[in-house]
Design an enzyme around this catalytic site. Structure first.
Site, PDB file in Angstrom:
ATOM      1  N   TRP A 159       6.868 -11.673   3.867  1.00  0.00           N
ATOM      2  CA  TRP A 159       6.106 -12.034   2.668  1.00  0.00           C
ATOM      3  C   TRP A 159       6.690 -13.303   2.060  1.00  0.00           C
ATOM      4  O   TRP A 159       7.586 -13.239   1.226  1.00  0.00           O
ATOM      5  CB  TRP A 159       6.175 -10.915   1.635  1.00  0.00           C
ATOM      6  CG  TRP A 159       5.598  -9.626   2.111  1.00  0.00           C
ATOM      7  CD1 TRP A 159       4.287  -9.256   2.059  1.00  0.00           C
ATOM      8  CD2 TRP A 159       6.296  -8.515   2.686  1.00  0.00           C
ATOM      9  NE1 TRP A 159       4.126  -8.005   2.583  1.00  0.00           N
ATOM     10  CE2 TRP A 159       5.334  -7.524   2.969  1.00  0.00           C
ATOM     11  CE3 TRP A 159       7.626  -8.268   2.985  1.00  0.00           C
ATOM     12  CZ2 TRP A 159       5.684  -6.300   3.553  1.00  0.00           C
ATOM     13  CZ3 TRP A 159       7.955  -7.048   3.561  1.00  0.00           C
ATOM     14  CH2 TRP A 159       6.996  -6.088   3.839  1.00  0.00           C
ATOM     15  N   HIS A 179       2.138  -8.420  -2.535  1.00  0.00           N
ATOM     16  CA  HIS A 179       1.307  -7.309  -2.077  1.00  0.00           C
ATOM     17  C   HIS A 179       1.081  -6.367  -3.243  1.00  0.00           C
ATOM     18  O   HIS A 179       1.684  -6.548  -4.308  1.00  0.00           O
ATOM     19  CB  HIS A 179       1.943  -6.588  -0.875  1.00  0.00           C
ATOM     20  CG  HIS A 179       3.386  -6.231  -1.050  1.00  0.00           C
ATOM     21  ND1 HIS A 179       4.123  -5.581  -0.105  1.00  0.00           N
ATOM     22  CD2 HIS A 179       4.245  -6.435  -2.086  1.00  0.00           C
ATOM     23  CE1 HIS A 179       5.357  -5.401  -0.538  1.00  0.00           C
ATOM     24  NE2 HIS A 179       5.454  -5.918  -1.733  1.00  0.00           N
ATOM     25  N   ARG A 205       0.782 -15.565  -1.604  1.00  0.00           N
ATOM     26  CA  ARG A 205       1.816 -15.850  -0.600  1.00  0.00           C
ATOM     27  C   ARG A 205       2.019 -17.354  -0.498  1.00  0.00           C
ATOM     28  O   ARG A 205       1.064 -18.109  -0.645  1.00  0.00           O
ATOM     29  CB  ARG A 205       1.377 -15.351   0.791  1.00  0.00           C
ATOM     30  CG  ARG A 205       0.916 -13.913   0.798  1.00  0.00           C
ATOM     31  CD  ARG A 205       1.989 -12.998   1.336  1.00  0.00           C
ATOM     32  NE  ARG A 205       1.586 -11.606   1.180  1.00  0.00           N
ATOM     33  CZ  ARG A 205       1.024 -10.881   2.149  1.00  0.00           C
ATOM     34  NH1 ARG A 205       0.806 -11.424   3.330  1.00  0.00           N
ATOM     35  NH2 ARG A 205       0.707  -9.626   1.927  1.00  0.00           N
ATOM     36  N   GLN A 219      -5.924  -7.249  -2.255  1.00  0.00           N
ATOM     37  CA  GLN A 219      -5.465  -6.096  -1.491  1.00  0.00           C
ATOM     38  C   GLN A 219      -5.806  -4.798  -2.207  1.00  0.00           C
ATOM     39  O   GLN A 219      -6.002  -4.791  -3.421  1.00  0.00           O
ATOM     40  CB  GLN A 219      -3.941  -6.144  -1.350  1.00  0.00           C
ATOM     41  CG  GLN A 219      -3.476  -6.895  -0.136  1.00  0.00           C
ATOM     42  CD  GLN A 219      -2.037  -6.548   0.192  1.00  0.00           C
ATOM     43  OE1 GLN A 219      -1.356  -5.844  -0.543  1.00  0.00           O
ATOM     44  NE2 GLN A 219      -1.565  -7.050   1.309  1.00  0.00           N
ATOM     45  N   VAL A 262       7.851   2.320   4.708  1.00  0.00           N
ATOM     46  CA  VAL A 262       7.275   3.538   5.281  1.00  0.00           C
ATOM     47  C   VAL A 262       8.068   3.926   6.523  1.00  0.00           C
ATOM     48  O   VAL A 262       8.697   3.097   7.158  1.00  0.00           O
ATOM     49  CB  VAL A 262       5.780   3.358   5.660  1.00  0.00           C
ATOM     50  CG1 VAL A 262       4.929   3.203   4.421  1.00  0.00           C
ATOM     51  CG2 VAL A 262       5.587   2.207   6.618  1.00  0.00           C
ATOM     52  N   ALA A 316       1.116   5.974   2.527  1.00  0.00           N
ATOM     53  CA  ALA A 316       0.705   4.763   1.819  1.00  0.00           C
ATOM     54  C   ALA A 316      -0.014   3.877   2.809  1.00  0.00           C
ATOM     55  O   ALA A 316       0.223   3.954   4.020  1.00  0.00           O
ATOM     56  CB  ALA A 316       1.924   4.037   1.253  1.00  0.00           C
TER      57      ALA A 316
END
Ligand SMILES: [Zn+2]
Lengths: 348, 799
Positions: A159, A179, A205, A219, A262, A316
């Protein structure tokens, strides 16, 4: 000298001929005046009745009455005829060119990204997800640290970040969020499971733009935390959303992917609707199109917000709305969205 | 990471097609972004020039006899560099080669050149499509096997992998081979690393001191004496090139080769250039500099880790070597460094100096401290083998904080809870073993797992669960859609209002745009009043992508103006745009206040009967109509009061008020601002602060009863001073309890209305809910209204 009866017959003949040649309602009125009026020809002839013998007067009188009635009837008939003709003529003159355009009205529209975003949120709402929003200017803590991406972590390269020119203790802690994932932590800090939210918003970004890259993105973050949530629920939920968005006949595929926050992580792909899996430009010849990234919420994140990771699990996911809009509308250049050219926007 | 399949197959048998291999790796989390094939030539072979004769009819041409594996062919050759003994690429008739003139592929045909028949062709790199070089024929390495198809000798299939930052072990051919083995059920062959140590003890040749063990957990050093610097063997050069690295010399190539092979960055020092043959791993000292191998001079900061000798820094640890200790042609003794450096430190240094190298990109991801020893042995073996060196006895190995790898306890239950399915014990154990994990079963139902040393990313039970899932395949996991337990619904009034405003403006006929929230300061300053700019100075981006994208907006005006101008230029006609988005008002030591705003802009000629842009241009009241319509859709009653604002034209500016509170602005853009944005003609702008509007927007609709009794309609014309707002007159008329509405239908100035006055005519509807108003009642009410108009607004009845 012709008899009165003969004169009546001749007059009747003459009047009928004249009536036939009457061409409009105006001429019809003057015909009536001429033949049937108070000072008309018929009255003129019947004035002679007075000089006739009673028997003859009765006979000729009856004849005169018949002629009058018949001419009146003929007049009525002719009048209806002429009125119909006049109406037909008038209608013919007034017929519209129905192919002419209607008078222009202004039509407003929502931006295609707004439209697509609403469809995505609706698909999740149908599965019980609530919409929650967060700030676009965010702390490093929520954007990175709390998502297990500490300073000097190589995953930060995923990112490229625009930092706000604000320093505290020699660090720059403020940034334009890269994000919508910070909203996971923000929401969990204030709520207890069960959690079922979608969180939309703009992200930014540090990125050069080209047909597939844009520095501003829209998003949607998805988060579900509860007892007993597994990868099977993640697959079931996201497959259902994909079918709601892209059609019930879509096939959905999952594969391993890395996101620091995650574990396990996965990407969701749908079969390419351009080529139906054969391979084309849209899907990069693979037959599959990646539509979102996802995974099981890292147990350390759950523990950090005070949940018992042995009791609660969660999933998620993150979707890029521009990408979904591009797929739905067949748009091949992401930069079109924010150039705001009406020739583009008016197509949606 | 570029992985040539020929190299990969040295460590693992590849039993499936490249496409399927790529798919399997990608599905398991190692994305193969591309499969690149080079050198798929037909009818081109490795040949050797065995004889050269002059061409009988041309001075510049020669007749070359080429041995193509037992068979000899004579070709006409014009290249200046052709020589007897060379290995060359020989093309037969039918080979498809790049035509040097057209640069397009074309089949090679039999040809007679100046009276001599040529049986084929010796190819240049350009003709083979390998480069643009056509200055001479391509000369192949001496060990090229004569007679074999060139495609099997030079051709290659390369997997281009995009390795995620959690898998530095996969930034190596061996690492990929391990994955391939686990995914396809075959065994890995580790590269050999044994060698004989004929030199003196390493400790007599060099010493290593690690002064910063917090940044350097392990330092392994080897010394190889008597090396002969020269080019590395052609197979190694070809592999380095296929992987994207440039060959330099045998010693440097070996360090790069082993890095690509095993994932451990290595560095070779010229031992004789190290003062007192000492290696010191320490933080840089204030003011120290180092000229790096790429010729740039790095100014070192005290938090940067360096490798120093007894006197000065000789390398930037984990990033790049120094020019002062570089291996050169005269080097005879090499000190090989195989170390483990702390990722964050290397990353910080590389970023600060803007030198990101293959080494730093690996170190920053956190390499295993167990790797340096294996890699050092492998490199020394290659140096002995390929550079004629003599290995010193033993290795220096500074590894103060050696830790036993911790076991991970994964229960069957946890595995099932994460994956949502059962995987048999046998399959779990098999899968983990294939990946190199050690796995013990502990009753009642726990796997005690030790990851292999190279897998620094596997730490918690869920990491192990992912390993199992990605190898058995995510496809195996069922997809389950269950009725969820739902949390209580929470309202978000600001979000709901924002979306209603979007809908309302679109319904009013405007087009939504979404613009960037960044612009330059001058642009923002142009559309803000001095007070606005002073009370909310825009936030600045510290690393803007360009000067045009430097400041965070505090208003939507600039973005809308830009969109307006672009559209007025690109197409004729009315442009009516709106945006609903956030502006960012800075706060002290906190995130900015993000205010939801709505703004609209209107300009250009209106459509005529035919929809063509030929009617009069839009004006203030067209813009107001959009705003009024949108507000009406929201159920908001707004008032418009004359106002002044630097960005708007005086006299054509209104403050929008609801229930006495300012919520926005409407006006004609000031000509100076319009000119600055190059707007042609008049433009009209409005904006609403949704935070201010929010308390005044009714949450829902309330029904008002409709009278069953007929209304009485009357016209009422009054003369008032020119500066009395029509809305004030109307408001007063409508204040009467008997008046349902008063609609303005005429506005007139000029004789006989006196100078400085205007006449306003209203269509007034009198109506009551419970009766039909009588004529007397209406007349009485009218007199009351007129009296009030006279008293409060100085109006007089007209006519
Ligand atoms: Zn396709």
């Amino acid at each position: 000298m012709p008899s009165l009866a003969e004169t009546l017959r001749e007059l009747e003949e003459e009047a009928r001929t004249a009536l036939a040649s009457v061409a409009d309602l105006e001429a019809l009125d003057s015909w009536r005046t001429t033949y049937l009026g108070r000072r008309g020809r018929l009255r003129e002839v019947t004035r002679g009745l007075a000089s006739l013998a009673p028997e003859e007067r009765r006979q000729v009188g009856a004849l005169a009455n018949r002629v009058l009635e018949e001419l009146e009837a003929a007049f009525g008939e002719r009048r209806r005829q002429l009125e119909q003709e006049a109406l037909a003529r008038k209608l013919a003159e007034a017929a519209l060119d129905v192919s002419l355009p209607g008078r222009p009205l202004l039509r407003g529209r929502l931006h295609p990204v707004t439209q697509t975003l609403r469809d995505v949120l609706a698909a999740f709402a149908a599965l019980g997800f609530q919409v929650v929003e967060g700030p676009e200017v965010e702390w490093d803590y929520y954007n990175f640290e709390a998502l297990l991406i500490p300073k000097d972590h190589p995953a930060r390269d995923l990112w490229a970040t625009l930092w706000i020119d604000y320093r505290r203790d020699g660090e720059m802690p403020m940034l334009l969020r890269t994000h919508t994932s910070p909203n996971q932590v923000r929401y969990m800090e204030k709520h207890r499971p069960p959690i079922r939210i979608v969180s939309p918003g703009r992200c930014y970004r540090y990125e050069a733009t080209d047909p597939t890259h844009e520095w501003m993105l829209t998003q949607v973050e998805v988060l579900a935390v509860d007892e007993g949530i597994s990868m099977a629920d993640l697959k079931g939920t996201l497959a259902e959303v994909a079918r709601r968005l892209f059609g019930t006949e879509r096939r959905v595929r999952f594969r391993c992917e890395y996101y620091p926050f995650v574990e396990p992580g996965m990407d969701v792909l749908i079969d390419c609707f351009q080529c139906r899996g054969e391979g084309c430009r849209t899907c990069g010849q693979s037959g599959w199109i990646e539509i979102l990234g996802s995974g099981m919420v890292h147990p350390r994140i759950l523990a950090n917000v005070g949940y018992d990771p042995e009791r609660y699990t969660g999933f998620a996911a993150g979707l890029g709305i521009e990408r979904i809009a591009m797929l739905r509308y067949g748009i091949d250049d992401i930069r079109l969205f924010y150039q705001n050219d009406l020739r583009f926007l008016e197509q949606f | 990471m570029r992985v040539p399949l020929s190299w990969l197959s040295e460590y693992v048998d590849i039993t499936i097609q490249p496409e399927e291999l790529a798919q399997r790796l990608t599905d398991a989390g190692l994305e193969v972004a591309d499969i690149v094939r080079t050198g798929d030539w037909q009818n081109v072979f490795v040949g050797q020039v065995v004889e050269l004769r002059p061409h009988p009819n041309a001075d510049r041409l020669t007749l070359a006899t080429v041995d193509v594996g037992g068979e000899r062919q004579t070709v006409v050759c014009g290249a200046p560099n052709v020589a007897v003994g060379q290995k060359v690429a020989f093309a037969r008739e039918g080979a498809v080669l790049v035509d040097p003139r057209t640069r397009q592929p074309a089949p090679l045909r039999r040809a007679v050149i100046r009276g001599v028949e040529s049986a084929g062709m010796i190819c240049s790199e350009l003709e083979l499509g390998l480069s643009d070089d056509h200055t001479g024929i391509m000369v192949l390495p001496e060990d090229a096997p004569v007679g074999v198809p060139l495609s099997s000798y030079l051709g290659e299939t390369v997997l281009e992998l995009e390795i995620r930052p959690n898998r530095p072990d996969a930034l190596s051919v061996l690492g990929i081979a391990r994955e391939v083995a686990a995914l396809t059920g075959v065994q890995v062959r580790e590269p050999p690393s044994e060698y004989e140590e004929h030199g003196p003890p390493v400790r007599s040749l060099a010493s290593v001191v690690v002064e910063a063990p917090d940044l350097c957990p392990r330092y392994v050093a080897a010394v190889v004496q008597g090396v002969r610097i020269g080019p590395s063997p052609s197979w190694m050069q070809r592999r380095l090139e296929a992987a994207g690295l440039r060959p330099i010399n045998n010693v440097v190539d070996i360090t790069n080769y082993v890095m690509l092979e095993m994932g451990q960055p290595l560095h070779a020092f010229d031992w004789e250039k190290l003062a007192r043959r000492r290696v010191v791993v320490r933080r840089a000292r204030e003011g120290e500099t180092l000229v790096l191998l790429d010729g740039t001079e790095a100014r070192l900061q005290p938090d940067m880790l360096v490798i120093a000798d007894a006197e000065r820094p000789v390398a930037l640890a984990g990033v790049m070597g120094g020019a002062n200790s570089e291996v050169s042609e005269s080097t005879t003794t090499v000190l090989l460094e195989s170390a483990n450096f702390l990722g964050p430190s290397i990353r910080r240094t590389a970023q600060a100096l803007k030198v990101r190298t293959e080494a730093s990109l690996r170190f920053e991801k956190g390499l295993s401290p167990y790797l340096p020893l294996y890699a050092a042995r492998r490199a020394v073996r290659l140096m002995v083998e390929l550079c004629g060196g003599t290995a010193a006895r033993g290795l220096v190995d500074v590894f103060p904080a050696r830790e036993r790898q911790a076991s991970i306890y994964l229960t069957q239950e946890r595995l099932r809870r994460v994956l949502g399915m059962d995987v048999s014990r046998e399959e779990v154990e098999q899968t983990l073993a294939a990946l190199g994990f050690r796995c013990r079963w502990r009753r009642p139902a726990t796997y005690v797992v030790t990851p292999p040393y190279w897998r620094t990313d596997v730490r918690i039970p869920d990491d192990v669960a992912e390993e199992v899932a990605r190898v058995v395949g995510y496809e195996r996991i069922p997809a389950v859609l269950r009725a969820p337990s739902l949390p209580p619904a929470e309202a978000d009034p600001m979000r709901e209002l924002r979306e209603r405003v979007r809908d309302a403006l679109a319904q009013a006929g405007m087009q939504e745009v979404i613009t960037y929230p960044l612009s330059d300061r001058e642009t923002l300053a142009r559309v803000l009043s001095t007070e606005e700019l002073a009370s909310h100075p825009p936030l600045r981006v510290a690393n803007p992508m360009s000067r045009e994208l430097e400041y965070l907006r505090t208003t939507l005006r600039a973005g809308l103006l830009r969109s307006l101008v672009r559209n007025l230029r690109s197409r004729p006609g009315l442009v009516a745009l709106f945006e609903v988005g956030r502006v960012f008002l800075p706060r002290t030591d906190d995130l900015p206040h993000e205010v939801e705003m709505a703004a609209g802009i209107v300009a250009g000629p209106k459509p005529d009967r035919w929809g063509l842009p030929r009617a009069e241009p839009a004006d203030f009241f067209d813009a107001k109509a959009f705003l009024e319509t949108a507000l009406a859709i929201l159920g908001v009653q707004a008032e418009f009061l004359p106002a002044r604002h630097a960005v708007f034209l005086p006299g054509s500016t209104a403050e929008v008020q609801v229930e006495g509170k300012a919520v926005g602005l409407l006006g004609q853009l000031h000509p100076a601002v319009a000119q600055a944005f190059e707007v042609e003609g008049d433009a009209f702008l409005f904006e609403l602060d949704l935070e201010r509007l929010s308390p005044h927007v009714p949450a829902g609709r309330r029904y008002r009863p409709i009278s069953r009794f007929p209304p009485v309609r009357e016209d009422l014309a009054v003369v008032v001073d020119a500066d009395v707002p029509a809305a004030a007159v109307r408001k007063l008329i409508e204040a009467s309890p008997l008046v349902a509405r008063a609609e303005l239908f005429d506005l007139y100035t000029g004789p006989p209305v006196p100078e400085g006055k205007k006449s306003l005519a209203f269509a007034v509807t009198y109506q009551a809910l419970d009766r039909t108003p009588s004529d007397e009642e209406v007349a009485r009410e009218r007199r009351r209204i007129v009296a009030r108009l006279e008293r409060e607004l100085g109006a007089s009845l007209r006519g």
